[in-house]
Design an enzyme around this catalytic site. Structure first.
Site, PDB file in Angstrom:
ATOM      1  N   GLY A  84       4.923  -6.063  -8.408  1.00  0.00           N
ATOM      2  CA  GLY A  84       4.006  -6.616  -9.501  1.00  0.00           C
ATOM      3  C   GLY A  84       4.552  -6.350 -10.625  1.00  0.00           C
TER       4      GLY A  84
ATOM      5  N   LEU B 105       4.863  -8.680 -12.915  1.00  0.00           N
ATOM      6  CA  LEU B 105       6.214  -9.559 -12.767  1.00  0.00           C
ATOM      7  C   LEU B 105       6.952 -10.018 -13.879  1.00  0.00           C
ATOM      8  CD1 LEU B 105       4.997 -11.860  -9.849  1.00  0.00           C
ATOM      9  CD2 LEU B 105       6.027  -9.825  -9.672  1.00  0.00           C
ATOM     10  N   HIS B 106       8.086 -10.129 -13.907  1.00  0.00           N
ATOM     11  CA  HIS B 106       9.071 -10.452 -15.060  1.00  0.00           C
ATOM     12  C   HIS B 106      10.116 -11.535 -14.662  1.00  0.00           C
ATOM     13  CE1 HIS B 106      12.017  -7.662 -13.466  1.00  0.00           C
ATOM     14  NE2 HIS B 106      10.995  -6.678 -14.006  1.00  0.00           N
TER      15      HIS B 106
ATOM     16  N   HIS C 299      12.060 -10.618 -11.306  1.00  0.00           N
ATOM     17  CA  HIS C 299      11.301 -10.834 -10.169  1.00  0.00           C
ATOM     18  C   HIS C 299      11.484 -12.413  -9.948  1.00  0.00           C
ATOM     19  CE1 HIS C 299       9.003  -7.311 -11.517  1.00  0.00           C
ATOM     20  NE2 HIS C 299       9.466  -6.763 -10.269  1.00  0.00           N
TER      21      HIS C 299
ATOM     22  N   ASP D 224      18.412  -2.506  -8.974  1.00  0.00           N
ATOM     23  CA  ASP D 224      18.190  -1.220  -8.125  1.00  0.00           C
ATOM     24  C   ASP D 224      19.342  -1.405  -6.947  1.00  0.00           C
ATOM     25  OD1 ASP D 224      15.296  -0.348  -9.108  1.00  0.00           O
ATOM     26  OD2 ASP D 224      15.098  -2.604  -8.779  1.00  0.00           O
TER      27      ASP D 224
ATOM     28  N   GLN E  77      19.160   1.038  -4.050  1.00  0.00           N
ATOM     29  CA  GLN E  77      17.923   0.422  -3.202  1.00  0.00           C
ATOM     30  C   GLN E  77      18.455  -0.577  -2.256  1.00  0.00           C
ATOM     31  OE1 GLN E  77      13.692  -0.106  -4.216  1.00  0.00           O
ATOM     32  NE2 GLN E  77      14.508  -2.491  -4.462  1.00  0.00           N
TER      33      GLN E  77
ATOM     34  N   SER F  92       9.843  -3.467 -15.045  1.00  0.00           N
ATOM     35  CA  SER F  92       8.267  -3.570 -15.427  1.00  0.00           C
ATOM     36  C   SER F  92       7.938  -2.355 -16.002  1.00  0.00           C
ATOM     37  CB  SER F  92       7.352  -3.354 -14.052  1.00  0.00           C
ATOM     38  OG  SER F  92       7.824  -4.221 -13.286  1.00  0.00           O
TER      39      SER F  92
HETATM   40  P1  AMP Z   1      10.090  -3.806  -8.178  1.00  0.00           P
HETATM   41  O1  AMP Z   1       8.709  -4.673  -8.412  1.00  0.00           O
HETATM   42  O2  AMP Z   1      10.458  -3.050  -9.695  1.00  0.00           O
HETATM   43  O3  AMP Z   1      10.069  -3.017  -7.040  1.00  0.00           O
HETATM   44  O4  AMP Z   1      11.143  -4.872  -7.956  1.00  0.00           O
HETATM   45  C1  AMP Z   1      11.028  -5.733  -7.159  1.00  0.00           C
HETATM   46  C2  AMP Z   1      12.562  -6.644  -6.759  1.00  0.00           C
HETATM   47  O5  AMP Z   1      12.882  -7.057  -7.905  1.00  0.00           O
HETATM   48  C3  AMP Z   1      13.554  -5.501  -6.377  1.00  0.00           C
HETATM   49  O6  AMP Z   1      14.419  -6.106  -5.518  1.00  0.00           O
HETATM   50  C4  AMP Z   1      14.198  -5.226  -7.687  1.00  0.00           C
HETATM   51  O7  AMP Z   1      15.626  -4.798  -7.697  1.00  0.00           O
HETATM   52  C5  AMP Z   1      13.985  -6.686  -8.286  1.00  0.00           C
HETATM   53  N1  AMP Z   1      14.198  -6.677  -9.697  1.00  0.00           N
HETATM   54  C6  AMP Z   1      13.368  -5.786 -10.675  1.00  0.00           C
HETATM   55  N2  AMP Z   1      14.186  -6.124 -11.930  1.00  0.00           N
HETATM   56  C7  AMP Z   1      15.143  -6.809 -11.968  1.00  0.00           C
HETATM   57  C8  AMP Z   1      16.012  -7.543 -12.818  1.00  0.00           C
HETATM   58  N3  AMP Z   1      15.952  -7.368 -14.070  1.00  0.00           N
HETATM   59  N4  AMP Z   1      16.839  -8.465 -12.176  1.00  0.00           N
HETATM   60  C9  AMP Z   1      16.901  -8.477 -10.908  1.00  0.00           C
HETATM   61  N5  AMP Z   1      16.276  -8.082 -10.073  1.00  0.00           N
HETATM   62  C10 AMP Z   1      15.155  -7.398 -10.485  1.00  0.00           C
END
Ligand code: AMP
Length: 282
Positions: A31, A33-34, A37, A150, A153, A186
């Site tokens: 969540g 979200l930006h 995401h 990530d 990950q 986030s």
């Molecule tokens: P999170 O909500 O931080 O767990 O991220 C969810 C998914 O969004 C993960 O697969 C992250 O790698 C991806 N994500 C987060 N930030 C970015 C970004 N700046 N660019 C591309 N993917 C992202």
């Protein structure tokens, strides 16, 4: 778009979708979200018939002194954004739905969990692998989308998917950045105005590294020193690690050749940020 919080309800909906041979695109998130995401969601929308986004702040991937409690939460805004993108379902379970009383099974991708972020965040990747495995079992997606942001990950999820034979295609999407290059996260919301301008040192140092590699530098130690020196010049920054590793197994690289990953974790004030760059040298 429908928001579902119960696993059984979601499974029933997805069973019908599978019976109709719909391709299920899945984007797991925590969540807040930006645009990073949302880029994954757009990719899912293009590739799949049904798009499901999960929003779950996974307690098992946070260490005892980490930011689980203060992690940004804004479900109604997230739902609004996802509605606009034509998402079909949001799965927003409570912790008891994912980890019911007595839950006792964990997934560990042993070697890939050790280096880089694994050194200072013991148990983090065990939490990540466990929740993604559980979500894959519930959702049974056709394609799942993760971000290169990530990097460790992403590599670990691919390995887990192969090792456990999950019948899902894993797509890794490029890092989405702010106009000045800061990788969207986030956790950027934690930064003060001063810290926000200091934070571009991560991307800038990676760009400088890309520059000297382009000029012919192949010695990993020299490249790391250059990155460290660039970051240390920023008073608000404190390096956790700067590493140059193989993309296949995250082992350290001495001489750059083929595809390598430059990964770093840096505290800007109290906020820990990560960034990385994939480099291909023929
Ligand atoms: P999170 O909500 O931080 O767990 O991220 C969810 C998914 O969004 C993960 O697969 C992250 O790698 C991806 N994500 C987060 N930030 C970015 C970004 N700046 N660019 C591309 N993917 C992202």
């Amino acid at each position: 778009m429908e928001v579902i919080s119960k696993t059984n309800k979601l499974k029933a909906v997805l069973r019908k979708a599978r019976c109709a041979s719909l391709k299920i695109g899945f984007v797991p998130t925590m969540g807040a979200l930006h645009a990073g995401h949302l880029a994954l969601v757009q990719r899912a929308r293009e590739a799949a018939d049904l798009v499901l986004v999960s929003i779950f702040i996974n307690p098992t991937q946070f260490g005892p002194n980490e930011d689980f409690e203060k992690y940004p939460r804004n479900l109604s805004h997230d739902v609004e954004l996802l509605t606009r993108l034509g998402v079909d379902y949001v799965f927003a379970p409570g912790p008891e739905e994912i980890y019911p009383k007595g839950f006792d099974t964990f997934v560990e991708v042993k070697e890939l969990s050790q280096p880089l972020c694994g050194e200072t965040r013991p148990g983090h990747f065990r939490g990540v692998a466990t929740v993604v495995a559980k979500l894959f079992s519930i959702v049974q997606p056709t394609i799942a989308f993760f971000g290169q942001k990530d990097a460790q990950q992403a590599i670990l999820i691919k390995k887990m998917t192969a090792d456990l034979d999950f019948p899902v295609e894993i797509k890794i999407c490029p890092i989405v950045r702010e106009a000045d290059g800061l990788a969207m996260s986030s956790r950027n919301a934690y930064l003060s105005v001063e810290e926000r301008s200091a934070a571009i040192v991560l991307y800038r140092s990676l760009q400088q590294a890309a520059g000297i590699i382009l000029d012919g530098e192949r010695n990993s130690a020299s490249i790391r020193s250059m990155i460290e020196a660039a970051i240390e010049r920023e008073a608000l920054a404190r390096i956790e690690y700067v590493e140059i590793v193989e993309t296949k197994d995250l082992t350290p690289v001495e001489k750059i050749r083929g595809e390598i990953l430059i990964a770093l974790a840096v505290f800007i004030g109290k906020t820990r940020l990560i960034d990385n760059l994939l480099v291909s040298v023929p």
